[in-house]
Design a protein around this motif. Sequence first.
Motif: not given
Length: 758
Positions: A361, A365, A368, A412, A416, A671, A677-678, A729, A733
Amino acid sequence: MKIYTKAIFFLGITICCTHQINAQKQLYNYVDPMIGSEGVGRVFIGPSCPYGMVKPSPDCTSSPNSGWLPMPKEVTGFSQVHVSGTGGGPKYGNIQIMPFSGALDKMDQTSFRAEENVKLGYYETVFKENNIKTEITTGEKVSFYRFTYPKNTSKELKIDPGFFLGEEKIPDAREAQQFVGSQIEIVSDTEVRGYSRIRGGWNNGRAYTVYFWAVFDQPIAKYVTFKDGKFYNNQKAQFDSGKKTAALLSFGNTGKEELNVKIGISFLSELKAKNNIEIEIPHWDFNTVLSTLENKWENLLSRIKVSEDTSEDYKKMFYTGLYHTMIMPVDRTGENPLWTNDEPYYDDFYTIWDTFRTSSPLITLIDSKRKVDIINAMLNIYKREGYLPEGRSGNDNGRTQGGSNAEVVLADAFVKNLKGIDYELALQAMLKDATVPPGGNEEKEGRGGLMDYLKLGYVPYGTDRAGNRTIDYAYNDYNIAIVAKGLGKMDLYNQYIKQADNWQNLWRSDYENNGAKGFIMPKDKDGNWLDDVVFGESKIQKPTFKYTPVIIESPWYVCHWCVFFYEGNSWEYSLSIPHDVPELIRKSGGEKAFEDRLNTFFNSDLYNVANEPSFLTPCLYHWIGKPYLSSDRIRTIIKNNFNTSREGLPGNDDSGAMSSWLAFHMMGLYPNAGQPYYLINTPLIKETIMQLENGKKFKISAKKMSDKNKYIKAAFLNGKAYNKAWILHDDINNGGELVLEMDSKPSAWGTTIFPPKK
């Protein structure tokens, strides 16, 4: 004249100050490769490009996984390929070289370090015996050495393609690398080529071949070659006959004291290794190579900037954490010996069981586009070899530790919304893991015990790692369900979202331990709970041991890989249900009982900070509406276990797993991998700014934070009140700012809207 002198003086000060300010802005200066190098961290300390294929470093005997050991341990030589932070048996340590001074009559040129200097992209040491200085930097596929010999001494160099890490006297020892073959040839008075062919290691993999081409900036004056214990004069080549080969070279004692060496590495051929030199480092400027490497790292590290008033130690811990995260997996695009195409190829997934929670993850971030390449490489491996990698090294899948956790990585990326991935193919690959047994290759890939899992809804005791396999498979099935639903395949979704509950089939609700009730416990194939478990192989005597939630079975009763829970116990794994924490809370007796359980877990030393299945556990207070308790736990864990020393990591870094756990928490985010989500916790850094690859920025600010003001009083996302202790996320972003107002006592913030449910 005095005015002119003063002007020059002040100009000099201005230039000096400007230089110092610019130097302070170079974030790579905060990276300390030695953090976690001693103790249990096992990180790689030599120079490496981000995801670099070549990792040159000293080998201090053939034992350590990363090659390096602290002084006063001797140095056997410097090899070109290493891994970082791994446990188990060593891998690589290929194409070793060693400077020395003296006769060309012995292979052992072991020396001791008088001093050592390590920084990002650069390694330096001076040997006690001969005062030879070694400096190393590197490109992506080419190592660069600068040896400085004492004046008026002869300049010699050993090149040993027969060396490798993890050699054992016992043939085919488990997890030990095994010699297959090597070859060496002196091509000209400035070039040597050859290869090393090795098999085994941690993943018990098939043979891999590391080809090399070495070039020197001084001509060889004299040489001998070596094979199977004998030296040969005037023989420029020793072909591969299954015996170890090497060469000792002399460059004489005239001319300059400095000998520069470039070693191109390839997994395809010697000529490809030569081509790597010609393309990547066609010159002889050591400092230019170092500067290029530093710039590559600066570009990545600068994607997350921290506030200027962040302490020096926190800057070192944070940026070293980012650095460790991006050493592996390794980019071998264009170096794949198994099939030909133009797609990305990555190796050294070591292993996804370790990295899916935080390393993967964090790369998503920061980098990517790179993550998309890594995932496409995983899918390419599936297309060519039939299964996604769970672990992979030396161009071969293996080993599995628990689930088929590539599913988490793919899910994941899907949730995302990473572009450039064929998610239909990804789902196909995930379903292969979930439906087709690997046919005797359970250690290598796929799901061991799959047929029992599908028939019984759990993996019964007697199958290695039955407990954590059941838990992992349930989460992997949840990952499949999420991707299937997103692709509009509702029949698959309904099937796999039901299978995601299979962890409950090993939940023994009446079992009590240390005041907590309900644990994941062993069950046989007939559905019987097992309190006393038979161990050993005797057909007559059948000794038993009592299975409890705190027991560690290995090595006393069963082998390391034969346990019910891999590298952990039931207390740890019974809290590791990342996709269904609300149901876990219900089964534990409700919110109060669950809080008590968590407190017992941490206060009774049942928590193991170094064990990946417990990575999420400090954050579980979020699901009972007490995120401030999560923050308290996290701060205590970091204070007691992480620092800037050489023992600054509390466990194997495992390809950046430990380091990325730390980096996330220092930002105040964590994460829940495979989900969009975080979790939000109190950060350790007052302000972080993420430069996203889409051109947008996301800022996290903790206003008035101090040792006293360590609780989040209120939060605002882009100026609007934000009462959730988690963030999507997509919200990050899309860019913007999350402001956290801090206070000296807990508040009602984040206590009412819990993280998303299954």
